[in-house]
Design a protein around this motif. Structure first.
Motif, PDB file in Angstrom:
ATOM      1  N   ASN A   5     -65.300 -14.987 -17.968  1.00 53.39           N
ATOM      2  CA  ASN A   5     -66.626 -14.564 -18.389  1.00 53.39           C
ATOM      3  C   ASN A   5     -67.011 -13.329 -17.570  1.00 53.39           C
ATOM      4  OD1 ASN A   5     -69.199 -14.310 -19.342  1.00 53.39           O
ATOM      5  ND2 ASN A   5     -69.997 -16.158 -18.383  1.00 53.39           N
ATOM      6  N   SER A  60     -67.941  -8.918 -17.898  1.00 51.95           N
ATOM      7  CA  SER A  60     -68.753  -8.064 -18.774  1.00 51.95           C
ATOM      8  C   SER A  60     -68.031  -7.630 -20.058  1.00 51.95           C
ATOM      9  CB  SER A  60     -69.284  -6.855 -18.013  1.00 51.95           C
ATOM     10  OG  SER A  60     -68.233  -6.071 -17.516  1.00 51.95           O
ATOM     11  N   GLN A 105     -68.307 -10.386 -22.676  1.00 56.91           N
ATOM     12  CA  GLN A 105     -69.599 -11.070 -22.820  1.00 56.91           C
ATOM     13  C   GLN A 105     -70.387 -10.648 -24.049  1.00 56.91           C
ATOM     14  OE1 GLN A 105     -71.513 -10.254 -19.052  1.00 56.91           O
ATOM     15  NE2 GLN A 105     -70.720 -12.149 -18.155  1.00 56.91           N
ATOM     16  N   HIS A 145     -74.592 -10.778 -25.620  1.00 55.54           N
ATOM     17  CA  HIS A 145     -75.886 -10.285 -25.139  1.00 55.54           C
ATOM     18  C   HIS A 145     -76.609 -11.258 -24.197  1.00 55.54           C
ATOM     19  CE1 HIS A 145     -76.647 -12.736 -28.654  1.00 55.54           C
ATOM     20  NE2 HIS A 145     -77.898 -12.858 -28.274  1.00 55.54           N
ATOM     21  N   LYS A 163     -74.889 -12.925 -21.766  1.00 56.89           N
ATOM     22  CA  LYS A 163     -73.990 -13.009 -20.604  1.00 56.89           C
ATOM     23  C   LYS A 163     -73.009 -14.183 -20.641  1.00 56.89           C
ATOM     24  CE  LYS A 163     -75.980  -9.461 -18.605  1.00 56.89           C
ATOM     25  NZ  LYS A 163     -75.513  -8.187 -19.016  1.00 56.89           N
TER      26      LYS A 163
END
Length: 166
Positions: free
Chosen positions: A60, A62, A65, A67, A69
């Motif tokens: 997990n 960026s 991901q 919106h 997170k």
């Protein structure tokens, strides 16, 4: 006496089994990520790859991901597709081509943290993949998050056909 099954994928796995244990998983993941570019871009990590079972992870981070997170829905589907595809690929003779026939993904709850997919074929499915000229198989896969929940339920159907000659 049954002969040990060998194909391109199993030979790659065998080579990486000779790499020192601390580097093995990283090296195998890097090699498979170069083979399947999208899996490499997403950083899919191959914990276990055998003719019996494939275990993959996606972090997990960026680039993976959505919106809110969490791991993006498409990244979770990619994880399941990768694990099931390699489960078939580990058992498919070199003269056959694997193709994803259908993918059904039901999103049940919000995922927490990193994701893990475990895919395995039954003995009967392995026999069909190895012996039939063409066919298809529904590959069982379980996808869990870092809390141990199963946020998605997947059904992946893989087909195989003879590779074109010439």
């Amino acid at each position: 006496m049954e002969q040990t099954f060998s194909n391109a994928f199993s030979r790659i796995v065998a080579k990486f089994n000779k790499v020192p244990a601390p580097l093995r998983r990283w090296a195998r993941s890097k090699a498979f990520g170069n083979y399947v570019k999208f899996a490499g871009t997403a950083g899919i990590d191959f914990e276990e790859v055998s003719t019996a079972q494939v275990v993959c992870h996606i972090r997990n981070v960026s680039k993976n991901q959505n919106h809110i997170k969490g791991v993006h829905a498409a990244a979770m589907a990619l994880l399941a597709e990768t694990a099931t595809g390699f489960a078939v690929g580990m058992n498919l003779p070199d003269d056959k081509l694997p193709l994803l026939k259908s993918m059904k993904v039901e999103y049940k709850k919000r995922a927490q943290g990193d994701m893990k997919a475990v895919a395995a074929l039954t003995a009967e499915q392995i026999d069909a993949v190895r012996s039939l000229e063409k066919g298809d198989v529904t590959v069982p896969v379980t996808v869990t998050d870092s809390a141990g929940n199963e946020p998605i339920i997947c059904e992946m159907v893989w087909a195989w056909i003879p590779k074109k000659r010439g």
